[in-house]
Enzyme design. Structure first.
Site, PDB file in Angstrom:
ATOM      1  N   CYS A 244      42.879  48.345  45.332  1.00  0.00           N
ATOM      2  CA  CYS A 244      43.396  48.907  44.112  1.00  0.00           C
ATOM      3  C   CYS A 244      42.364  48.200  43.006  1.00  0.00           C
ATOM      4  CB  CYS A 244      44.950  48.744  43.855  1.00  0.00           C
ATOM      5  SG  CYS A 244      45.454  46.872  44.264  1.00  0.00           S
TER       6      CYS A 244
ATOM      7  N   HIS B   8      49.575  43.868  42.344  1.00  0.00           N
ATOM      8  CA  HIS B   8      48.795  45.494  42.512  1.00  0.00           C
ATOM      9  C   HIS B   8      48.336  45.782  41.281  1.00  0.00           C
ATOM     10  CE1 HIS B   8      48.150  49.458  43.993  1.00  0.00           C
ATOM     11  NE2 HIS B   8      49.087  49.867  42.911  1.00  0.00           N
TER      12      HIS B   8
END
Length: 544
Positions: free
Chosen positions: A201, A498
């Site tokens: 990510c 994240h």
């Protein structure tokens, strides 16, 4: 999985594995002929639920098709202990032991060879269908003619990138068909998700920011890169291919496996499946792109090489490089020593860190500073920039040798902007690493949609009174004014988190990019986000 590759592939590489893999690519993935496409449409259904969609995968060890979304292929792999499967849409190889898509040099070579064969077969079939209809191209819109030309001539991912120039016939077609495809405010071209390849990510959010950088987009979509590398390892060529993928109009998520492999190859410290820092990836990517595109000469309207104080005229330096001026002033003779260093980003300290923070802006009772909503007790991007450019007393433990006094003296140091880049990237230092402490700083920092960098220029030093900028310049001068176009955020802790990003598609249209998922976002969503990396573009060079 180690950067060397998946060890479970070796169990598949026995007997006639290459021929078997070629047959799968020919018949069920690329399908170059009409017959193989008909066969794929009839036979490629999930053997458990009968569905055609749901990311169909084929087992590489036996004849079995299964849904990836509904995990039917996972059940088959577990029951039969068949570790490898192939994505029938994109051709990626998935390992159920590693639980990720894998890269294998031999398999990728077979995939590319079969893909090129497929493209050639489709091109031959297309040309034969036009054999008795020479007027077909003459009646087609010019963008379709260009599409067909590009499709058949530039086929081959990873091949050496070459520029395209229209032929006399194509120029004639363009002149007779002046109508162009217009991008409306509701158009979604350029919006495309990216598959997470295992804790990637951090890479996906930076790719989204780069592909929506206006001048960088214009450079790659106008066919300006001329590759001078002898191998197929040019990151700029891959970025060029990536821009073509993003702006092709396809809506399915893109799998950036080759980009990841090239980054691992050229930035070894980022290799592996551990979570990496998005800021570190950005700097590494810009560095590799800078090294790989030095041959791309940027010229002005007169055909002369563009002037760059850093003696590099590649597109990366033209867009991202600024000049940071450091003035060290002797406290005895007041002599000033000045140095100017290039920068790609500006890292800013935050309140809550172990570094003492400069007091907040005046007007803490509320108001607007540089377009920011300044709520009582809050910190703004302008606060951070004021602290970054304030004079700092170096103290008796950091004396420097003064050229005027010819002895070591105490001094003050001040950083200002000598040259502003086209794209200004601000890195809010949320991750603190020290001998005693490792933590994430979650202090909220408000940032504006529009930013004026004039107060932080070296030329504005004389206009400061008690550290505050007094406006004396022409308010109509927009050279130092910026617009926000991308924000990278980090959710979670230092150990587990994240990355997502917000990107601006049009003037006031924002979207949230969360790996493969893209959703519409409001300006409030953007400005209320925590903010880790902020990307601003010079307003006078921006156009939609």
């Amino acid at each position: 999985m180690s950067p060397a590759g998946c060890s479970h592939v070796n169990g598949y590489k026995v007997d006639n594995w290459k021929q078997n893999l070629r047959v799968i690519y020919q018949c069920f993935v690329w399908s170059g002929t009409a017959e193989t496409r008909r066969r794929k449409a009839k036979s490629c259904i999930c053997h458990m639920c009968g569905a055609h969609l749901n990311r169909l995968h084929s087992c590489l060890h036996c004849v079995f098709f299964g849904c990836f979304t509904k995990k039917h292929i996972h059940e088959h792999a577990k029951n039969k202990r068949h570790n490898l499967a192939i994505d029938l849409l994109y051709g990626g190889i998935y390992c159920f032991v590693c639980q990720d898509y894998i890269y294998d040099k031999d398999m990728e070579q077979i995939a590319k060879e079969e893909q090129r064969k497929s493209w050639k077969l489709q091109g031959m079939a297309f040309c034969l269908s036009l054999k008795d209809s020479r007027a077909v191209f003459e009646t087609r819109p010019p963008h379709l003619c260009l599409f067909f030309f590009f499709f058949f001539e530039s086929a081959g991912i990873g091949e050496k990138y070459t520029t395209w120039e229209p032929t006399k016939r194509e120029l004639e077609l363009l002149r007779h068909n002046p109508k162009r495809r217009k991008i409306t405010t509701n158009c979604t071209i350029g919006l495309r998700g990216l598959i997470n390849l295992g804790n990637t990510c951090f890479m996906n959010c930076i790719v989204q920011a780069l592909t929506h950088t206006p001048l960088l987009r214009d450079f790659f979509l106008s066919d300006r890169h001329k590759c001078e590398m002898q191998s197929n390892s040019c990151l700029v060529c891959e970025m060029s291919q990536l821009f073509q993928e993003f702006y092709s109009g396809h809506r399915s998520p893109h799998i950036p496996f080759r980009l990841l492999h090239l980054v691992w190859t050229h930035a070894r410290h980022l290799a592996g499946y551990e979570q990496q820092d998005a800021h570190e990836f950005l700097i590494a990517a810009l560095d590799v792109l800078h090294r790989h595109c030095k041959g791309d000469t940027i010229r002005d309207d007169n055909g002369k090489k563009a002037n760059n104080p850093n003696h590099c005229n590649c597109i990366i330096d033209q867009i991202f490089t600024g000049g940071l001026q450091s003035d060290v002033t002797c406290q005895v003779c007041h002599g000033v020593s000045t140095t100017i260093d290039p920068f790609w980003d500006i890292s800013l300290d935050l309140p809550g860190s172990s570094t003492p923070f400069w007091p907040l802006s005046p007007g803490g009772d509320g108001g607007t500073v540089n377009g920011e909503s300044h709520v009582s007790g809050s910190t703004t991007l302008t606060d951070c920039l004021r602290r970054f450019t304030r004079p700092e007393h170096l103290g008796s433990s950091a004396k420097i040798k003064c050229g005027g006094c010819h002895s070591y003296q105490e001094s003050t140091k001040q950083l200002t902007m000598k040259k502003l880049p086209i794209v200004a990237c601000f890195h809010l230092k949320r991750f603190e690493h020290s001998a005693k402490l490792r933590r994430k700083i979650t202090t909220y920092v408000s940032f504006p949609l529009e930013l004026d960098m004039t107060p932080f220029m070296a030329s504005s030093k004389e206009s400061r009174v008690n550290g505050q900028y007094q406006q004396t310049v022409d308010v109509l001068n927009n050279d130092n004014k910026y617009s926000l176009f991308a924000v990278v955020n980090h959710q979670g802790t230092l150990e587990s988190g994240h990355y997502t990003s917000f990107i601006r598609q049009h003037k006031d249209q924002w979207f949230k990019c969360d790996d493969a998922i893209i959703t519409k976002a409001s300006i409030k969503d953007v400005l209320d986000s925590e903010g880790y990396l902020l990307f601003y573009h010079k307003q006078f060079l921006e156009y939609e």
